[in-house]
Design a protein around this motif. Structure first.
Motif: not given
Length: 322
Positions: A229-230, A255, A275, A278
């Motif tokens: 996610d990053c 994820q 995110t 998300k």
């Protein structure tokens, strides 16, 4: 100043690994070997982390790693990643994180263009051979300059990470095989590919200080995060931030939003990385979660309506990661 018990640190005479190790040792002395890094089926405490990194670094040096060598790192677990990155930098090498879901062709190009000589990876073996991240990165080494593979877990023809630790420890009571003295202003602490970016120890320290001011993690916090996610420097920086501040970093293997929610519940998280997509899923696709006061750190720009709805439905706050 990251750790409350440490004095000001001059960038010119300390490396990022020295900062992280010193803080981890301090937290271990005050609170014992409580969990610092959590992955599915594995926990790594502050004391064990602080003891393992120097021994592994010494083992790497004894087995041929030299200052300036680039080492590809293909790992998905937060604990393995932290041990690998800091053992490499303590040995004077330059870790180059590979995308966990990278294709064989792409990984081969990254290894070749960087001149990587070593690979640290992880995987499991079964009836059909190697699975996990090692399957792709091992295949990629056939088209690269990599000649030595170190592994977490069972990977054929690789030197187990545990053997590195043993080799380093055999050099003395604390694994005292001679280590290089880095120049934090010039020596690299991280190399990125696609696009290429070279990050010094001074850069890593500056990023760590910036994250500390933005994220607001403190001793006793629990941060959950999926590494996909990053960006890799942010993921590594968040792990280091937890190690320096006495917080716990819990990796999320899945994820999707459901995996993150499960991790928040299971670890009683105080903060989580999301995110924008998300965040929307957490807000509208799931019921309320009986974990109060969670701070969601968003990797992009969320919709104000979603932020407000998340506050109303879950009672959670939302802020930018950085």
């Amino acid at each position: 100043m990251i750790d409350g018990d440490s004095g000001p640190l001059a960038v010119s005479d300390i490396s990022v690994t020295e900062v992280v190790l010193a803080a981890a040792r301090g937290h271990a002395l005050r609170r014992g070997d409580r969990p610092a890094l959590i992955d599915p089926g594995r926990e790594l405490g502050f004391a064990r982390f602080a003891a393992t990194v120097p021994a592994a670094a010494s083992g790497l040096r004894r087995l041929g790693v030299r200052a300036g060598d680039v080492a590809a790192v293909h790992l998905t677990g937060a604990g393995d990643l932290a041990l690998a990155v800091h053992a490499l930098t303590a040995a004077g090498a330059v870790p180059m994180p590979l995308p966990p879901d990278g294709a064989v062709d792409d990984l081969a190009v990254m290894m070749t263009e960087s001149g990587a000589r070593f690979l640290l990876t992880a995987g499991e073996t079964g009836p059909d051979g190697v699975s996990g991240p090692a399957a792709a990165s091992l295949a990629a080494t056939e088209r690269s300059y990599v000649r030595q593979v170190f592994s977490f877990g069972d990977v054929p023809a690789a030197t187990p990470f545990g053997r590195l630790v043993q080799a380093g420890a055999s050099a003395g009571p604390a694994g005292t095989f001679p280590m290089p003295s880095p120049d934090p202003l010039r020596d690299l602490a991280l190399r990125l590919s696609g696009p290429v970016e070279e990050i010094t120890h001074a850069d890593r320290l500056a990023d760590l200080y910036h994250l500390g001011g933005t994220v607001g993690i403190a001793e006793g916090d629990v941060l959950v995060c999926c590494g996909l996610d990053c960006a890799a420097p942010t993921w590594i920086g968040l792990v280091d931030l937890c190690l320096t501040q006495g917080a716990t970093f819990a990796g999320v293997p899945g994820q999707d939003a459901a995996a993150l929610l499960d991790a928040i519940r299971r670890h009683r998280a105080t903060a989580a990385v999301v995110t924008p997509a998300k965040l929307r899923a957490l807000t509208f696709d799931h019921g309320s979660v009986a974990v109060p006061g969670v701070r969601l750190l968003v990797t992009g720009t969320p919709s104000p309506e979603v932020v407000q709805a998340c506050r109303v439905r879950h009672g959670w706050t939302v802020s930018a990661l950085g």
